[in-house]
Design an enzyme around this catalytic site. Sequence first.
Site, PDB file in Angstrom:
ATOM      1  N   SER A   1      39.763 -58.801  -2.704  1.00 48.63           N
ATOM      2  CA  SER A   1      39.361 -57.857  -3.757  1.00 48.63           C
ATOM      3  C   SER A   1      39.449 -58.420  -5.174  1.00 48.63           C
ATOM      4  CB  SER A   1      40.175 -56.570  -3.669  1.00 48.63           C
ATOM      5  OG  SER A   1      41.511 -56.795  -4.049  1.00 48.63           O
TER       6      SER A   1
ATOM      7  N   LYS B   1      45.111 -55.198  -8.914  1.00 53.52           N
ATOM      8  CA  LYS B   1      43.795 -54.954  -9.512  1.00 53.52           C
ATOM      9  C   LYS B   1      43.886 -55.209 -11.018  1.00 53.52           C
ATOM     10  CE  LYS B   1      42.324 -53.000  -5.623  1.00 53.52           C
ATOM     11  NZ  LYS B   1      41.559 -53.760  -4.677  1.00 53.52           N
TER      12      LYS B   1
END
Length: 195
Positions: free
Chosen positions: A56, A99
């Site tokens: 990710s 993230k």
Amino acid sequence: MSRKDNEKKETKPRKTEETSIGREIWEYVKMIAIVVAVVVFVEQVIVINARIPSPSMENTIMTGDQIFGNRLAYVKSDPQRYDIVIFYYPDDEKQKFIKRVIGLPGETVQIMDDGSIYINGEKLEENYGMEVIKPETIGRAAEPIELGDDEYFVMGDNRNGSTDSRHEWLGAIDEDYILGQAVAVLWPLGRIGLL
């Protein structure tokens, strides 16, 4: 000198020797216990040491990278836009996610059909090698998302392969779930460096 006297003399050094070995073992046990306590303290209070399980954040952080995070980064300040943060998954605090912060508390985030991100109506400028967002991955951010006073909108740099705040089941991240800031890649050797 009798035989009994000789036996007594031999016995005393053995006891002293056994006591000395016992003390030495006890000192080693104490030292190991102290080292373990310090390592646990550092891991729980100061640093985050984690292996990245998914793509990710590629190409900034690759699958399998071992990263170092700072748990104290946000003790006196709040996460800033573009920081890479490590946080608990809200429904299962055994899972940690990583993230990039895109939207800050109180802001409105929206992603347009061309993949551009707008914060409070202004286009966000990004320059850290992320992918262009494909229309099919815009998710709930196609409509304006208003962040609460302690919420952050986070996204992976692998924009089309990241489950992040665009997805209903994760959504905006509450500040209480943020563990710290990702600081550096520690492994593999060829990728060691600051983030």
